[in-house]
Design an enzyme around this catalytic site. Sequence first.
Site, short mmCIF file in Angstrom:
data_model
loop_
_atom_site.label_atom_id
_atom_site.label_comp_id
_atom_site.label_asym_id
_atom_site.label_seq_id
_atom_site.Cartn_x
_atom_site.Cartn_y
_atom_site.Cartn_z
N ARG A 151 7.20 -9.53 -1.46
CA ARG A 151 6.13 -10.37 -0.94
C ARG A 151 5.26 -10.85 -2.10
O ARG A 151 5.28 -10.30 -3.18
CB ARG A 151 5.29 -9.58 0.06
CG ARG A 151 6.08 -9.23 1.31
CD ARG A 151 5.27 -8.36 2.24
NE ARG A 151 4.20 -9.10 2.88
CZ ARG A 151 2.95 -8.66 2.98
NH1 ARG A 151 2.60 -7.50 2.49
NH2 ARG A 151 2.03 -9.39 3.59
N LYS A 178 5.05 3.98 -2.21
CA LYS A 178 5.88 3.05 -1.44
C LYS A 178 7.34 3.49 -1.37
O LYS A 178 8.00 3.70 -2.39
CB LYS A 178 5.77 1.66 -2.06
CG LYS A 178 6.51 0.59 -1.29
CD LYS A 178 5.87 -0.75 -1.48
CE LYS A 178 6.73 -1.88 -1.00
NZ LYS A 178 6.02 -3.15 -0.96
N ARG A 226 -10.10 1.32 -0.76
CA ARG A 226 -11.28 1.19 -1.63
C ARG A 226 -11.53 2.54 -2.30
O ARG A 226 -11.50 3.57 -1.65
CB ARG A 226 -12.49 0.79 -0.82
CG ARG A 226 -12.94 -0.57 -1.26
CD ARG A 226 -13.93 -1.20 -0.37
NE ARG A 226 -15.14 -0.43 -0.20
CZ ARG A 226 -16.10 -0.80 0.62
NH1 ARG A 226 -15.98 -1.91 1.33
NH2 ARG A 226 -17.19 -0.09 0.75
#
Length: 263
Positions: A60, A126, A262
Amino acid sequence: MIPLNKHTIQHHLTAHPAHKTTTIHLFESIDSTNRYLKEHPETQALEVCCAETQTAGRGRFGRTWHSPFGQNIYCSIRTPIKTQGAALSGLSLMVSLAVLAVLDELSSHQDILIKWPNDLLWNGKKLSGSLVELLYHNTQITSIIIGIGINVNSSACQDNSLDRPWCSLYDIFNQHFDRNVLIARLIIHLNNYLNTFMREGLSECLPIWKQRDYLSEQWITVSTPNGLLSGQAKGVNQWGNLIIIDETGHKHELSSGEVSLRV
Ligand code: BTN
């Protein structure tokens, strides 16, 4: 390592109705399995393209998908479709759930989570990603291509050449897997999920999403085409949009973007 084999994949499909309508294209090396199916003449069959390696695997946001030879799954599935674009919102989420269903067959521990919209993570690293592309004739969508990369037998301990944290099934289970079996299970689960999705949209899938949502209640920043947005993740809506409440209490529903936690 067991090589990919068309007949073995087909053998593991035989008990399933998807078997009759599936054509498998297998390559030792190809630029990108998504690109191949984009240019291969359209048919009414479920076309599957897999390769031992990709020389220009696509991720992506224009990224490259690292595709070392003989270790992982690089697989694209194309299916004909007659619908409008809006009806397809949420498709990427459905793909993540189908991949998750395959991996859940390997273990009863449910510690692989989904990061909106289409990454699977283990311990924040991932494990797999997917890239959904649409084919058009004039303005009508004719087919969808679902490209899936799963890190299977390569090990993050032996290869730290990538800039983002990643892991493989080998890292999780400490064993190697036959990719032929996993690809057959992927075709079956994708086929089932796609049928449900075309009938009912995401509604049936949302409870599973809720259980396995990596971002739920996390403070996140999303990079969107309109800039950065920060807030607390509150799950997804029925169209698969990410719900965020920003610091002023304002609710946002995003259809695309790249999310980071964050710190
Ligand atoms: C991402 O997370 O950025 C999406 C990765 C998608 C990679 C797969 S590998 C098989 C298929 N062919 C490609 O060129 N890309 C997808």
